[in-house]
Design a protein around this motif. Structure first.
Motif, mmCIF file in Angstrom:
data_model
loop_
_atom_site.group_PDB
_atom_site.id
_atom_site.type_symbol
_atom_site.label_atom_id
_atom_site.label_comp_id
_atom_site.label_asym_id
_atom_site.label_seq_id
_atom_site.Cartn_x
_atom_site.Cartn_y
_atom_site.Cartn_z
ATOM 1 N N LYS A 22 0.836 -1.195 0.000
ATOM 2 C CA LYS A 22 0.000 0.000 0.000
ATOM 3 C C LYS A 22 0.875 1.250 0.000
ATOM 4 O O LYS A 22 1.845 1.340 0.737
ATOM 5 N N VAL A 23 0.505 2.194 -0.850
ATOM 6 C CA VAL A 23 1.172 3.488 -0.929
ATOM 7 C C VAL A 23 0.191 4.521 -0.392
ATOM 8 O O VAL A 23 -0.875 4.728 -0.969
ATOM 9 N N GLY A 24 0.537 5.140 0.722
ATOM 10 C CA GLY A 24 -0.339 6.132 1.333
ATOM 11 C C GLY A 24 -0.208 7.496 0.681
ATOM 12 O O GLY A 24 0.615 7.713 -0.220
ATOM 13 N N ILE A 25 -1.007 8.430 1.156
ATOM 14 C CA ILE A 25 -0.951 9.802 0.660
ATOM 15 C C ILE A 25 0.429 10.375 0.975
ATOM 16 O O ILE A 25 0.938 10.221 2.086
ATOM 17 N N GLY A 43 -8.458 12.032 -5.006
ATOM 18 C CA GLY A 43 -9.425 13.027 -5.438
ATOM 19 C C GLY A 43 -8.665 14.006 -6.305
ATOM 20 O O GLY A 43 -8.370 13.741 -7.460
ATOM 21 N N SER A 44 -8.276 15.139 -5.703
ATOM 22 C CA SER A 44 -7.429 16.090 -6.430
ATOM 23 C C SER A 44 -5.990 15.600 -6.493
ATOM 24 O O SER A 44 -5.191 16.096 -7.285
ATOM 25 N N CYS A 45 -5.646 14.623 -5.652
ATOM 26 C CA CYS A 45 -4.309 14.028 -5.681
ATOM 27 C C CYS A 45 -4.084 13.296 -7.000
ATOM 28 O O CYS A 45 -5.033 12.958 -7.706
ATOM 29 N N ILE A 46 -2.810 13.042 -7.298
ATOM 30 C CA ILE A 46 -2.444 12.325 -8.519
ATOM 31 C C ILE A 46 -1.638 11.091 -8.147
ATOM 32 O O ILE A 46 -0.724 11.166 -7.318
ATOM 33 N N GLY A 47 -1.965 9.976 -8.763
ATOM 34 C CA GLY A 47 -1.145 8.778 -8.678
ATOM 35 C C GLY A 47 -0.314 8.682 -9.941
ATOM 36 O O GLY A 47 -0.856 8.725 -11.046
ATOM 37 N N VAL A 48 1.007 8.605 -9.776
ATOM 38 C CA VAL A 48 1.911 8.497 -10.922
ATOM 39 C C VAL A 48 2.567 7.121 -10.854
ATOM 40 O O VAL A 48 3.273 6.809 -9.894
ATOM 41 N N ALA A 49 2.297 6.300 -11.866
ATOM 42 C CA ALA A 49 2.871 4.961 -11.960
ATOM 43 C C ALA A 49 3.966 4.988 -13.019
ATOM 44 O O ALA A 49 3.725 5.402 -14.157
ATOM 45 N N LEU A 50 5.163 4.559 -12.635
ATOM 46 C CA LEU A 50 6.288 4.509 -13.564
ATOM 47 C C LEU A 50 6.731 3.062 -13.721
ATOM 48 O O LEU A 50 6.684 2.285 -12.763
ATOM 49 N N ASP A 52 9.680 0.420 -15.869
ATOM 50 C CA ASP A 52 10.774 0.060 -16.781
ATOM 51 C C ASP A 52 10.702 -1.449 -16.938
ATOM 52 O O ASP A 52 11.141 -2.203 -16.069
ATOM 53 N N GLY A 53 10.110 -1.900 -18.045
ATOM 54 C CA GLY A 53 9.897 -3.321 -18.275
ATOM 55 C C GLY A 53 11.183 -4.098 -18.479
ATOM 56 O O GLY A 53 11.258 -5.277 -18.134
ATOM 57 N N THR A 54 12.208 -3.472 -19.027
ATOM 58 C CA THR A 54 13.480 -4.155 -19.254
ATOM 59 C C THR A 54 14.156 -4.501 -17.923
ATOM 60 O O THR A 54 14.628 -5.615 -17.727
ATOM 61 N N ALA A 55 14.178 -3.529 -17.011
ATOM 62 C CA ALA A 55 14.800 -3.745 -15.700
ATOM 63 C C ALA A 55 13.837 -4.392 -14.701
ATOM 64 O O ALA A 55 14.234 -4.771 -13.611
ATOM 65 N N GLU A 56 12.549 -4.497 -15.086
ATOM 66 C CA GLU A 56 11.501 -5.029 -14.219
ATOM 67 C C GLU A 56 11.425 -4.257 -12.901
ATOM 68 O O GLU A 56 11.394 -4.823 -11.814
ATOM 69 N N VAL A 57 11.398 -2.928 -13.041
ATOM 70 C CA VAL A 57 11.278 -2.024 -11.902
ATOM 71 C C VAL A 57 10.017 -1.186 -12.107
ATOM 72 O O VAL A 57 9.801 -0.633 -13.191
ATOM 73 N N ALA A 58 9.197 -1.109 -11.063
ATOM 74 C CA ALA A 58 7.974 -0.311 -11.115
ATOM 75 C C ALA A 58 7.876 0.528 -9.855
ATOM 76 O O ALA A 58 8.377 0.139 -8.795
ATOM 77 N N GLY A 59 7.220 1.674 -9.981
ATOM 78 C CA GLY A 59 7.047 2.540 -8.826
ATOM 79 C C GLY A 59 5.748 3.317 -8.912
ATOM 80 O O GLY A 59 5.202 3.539 -9.996
ATOM 81 N N LEU A 60 5.263 3.716 -7.731
ATOM 82 C CA LEU A 60 4.012 4.463 -7.627
ATOM 83 C C LEU A 60 4.188 5.544 -6.572
ATOM 84 O O LEU A 60 4.705 5.268 -5.487
ATOM 85 N N VAL A 61 3.773 6.768 -6.899
ATOM 86 C CA VAL A 61 3.777 7.870 -5.941
ATOM 87 C C VAL A 61 2.390 8.481 -5.906
ATOM 88 O O VAL A 61 1.709 8.563 -6.929
ATOM 89 N N HIS A 62 1.962 8.897 -4.706
ATOM 90 C CA HIS A 62 0.653 9.529 -4.479
ATOM 91 C C HIS A 62 0.928 10.967 -4.035
ATOM 92 O O HIS A 62 1.254 11.196 -2.878
ATOM 93 N N VAL A 63 0.829 11.915 -4.978
ATOM 94 C CA VAL A 63 1.157 13.307 -4.683
ATOM 95 C C VAL A 63 -0.099 14.117 -4.370
ATOM 96 O O VAL A 63 -1.168 13.850 -4.902
ATOM 97 N N MET A 64 0.073 15.114 -3.481
ATOM 98 C CA MET A 64 -1.053 15.918 -3.001
ATOM 99 C C MET A 64 -1.135 17.321 -3.605
ATOM 100 O O MET A 64 -2.218 17.838 -3.815
ATOM 101 N N LEU A 65 0.029 17.936 -3.772
ATOM 102 C CA LEU A 65 0.079 19.349 -4.151
ATOM 103 C C LEU A 65 1.009 19.551 -5.346
ATOM 104 O O LEU A 65 1.905 18.736 -5.577
ATOM 105 N N PRO A 66 0.828 20.648 -6.100
ATOM 106 C CA PRO A 66 1.577 20.817 -7.347
ATOM 107 C C PRO A 66 3.092 20.976 -7.186
ATOM 108 O O PRO A 66 3.851 20.305 -7.870
#
Length: 173
Positions: A22-25, A43-50, A52-66
């Motif tokens: 789980k990735v919190g706010i 809601g107004s927050c943004i989830g950014v999923a990144l 890299d299929g070659t390296a098999e690395v994935a990441g997720l960030v839950h941002v609140m403000l610009p």
């Protein structure tokens, strides 16, 4: 309507379900294990999923403000520094930013109290897009805007981002 992600398979496979993290706010997570990264309350927050299929690395960030006023605090809280810290953490795990792709969800105008100018959701989205462009990371899918909340599941093994919305069926980016 909601799809069920219980790890069940057909055809007699005995694979174990993927680990869920789980990735919190104002938090981020990186995995190289094929875990499923989840976040909710977008809601107004943004989830950014990144991914890299070659390296098999994935990441997720839950941002609140610009944008961050300064960098002394939690970098994951802000769209500009949150994307930056996620890219850095993925590179530390073997990703190459030239191969990283992005999928973005959130940025709703659920509670828009702004009388003039853009809402927090749209400003968050603009900042995410600008920061990804700075890193030359292409956005391959978006589920943004509107006036409804979202929950996300990033399937790190494939880079698929499943978006569950309060107002519509789940979609996969």
């Amino acid at each position: 309507m909601m799809k069920v992600y219980d790890g069940s398979t057909t055809g007699g496979s005995t694979e174990m379900p993927a680990e869920q993290k789980k990735v919190g706010i104002a938090e981020f997570e990186v995995t190289t294990s094929g875990a499923v990264l989840t976040t909710s309350g977008l809601g107004s927050c943004i989830g950014v999923a990144l991914y890299d299929g070659t390296a098999e690395v994935a990441g997720l960030v839950h941002v609140m403000l610009p944008t961050a006023e300064n960098t002394d605090g939690n970098r994951a809280k802000f769209a500009d520094t949150g994307v930056e810290v996620l890219v850095e953490a993925m590179e530390d795990r073997g990703a190459d930013r030239r191969r990283i792709t992005a999928k973005v969800a959130g940025g709703s105008d659920m509670l828009d109290f702004s009388e003039n100018g853009s809402s927090i959701g749209s400003r968050n989205l603009d900042s995410v897009r600008e920061t990804l462009a700075t890193f030359s990371i292409p956005i391959e899918g978006e589920d943004v805007g509107g006036d409804h909340g979202r929950s996300l599941k990033l399937e790190a093994a494939t880079g698929d981002l499943v978006v569950k919305s309060a107002s519509q069926d789940s979609t996969t980016l």
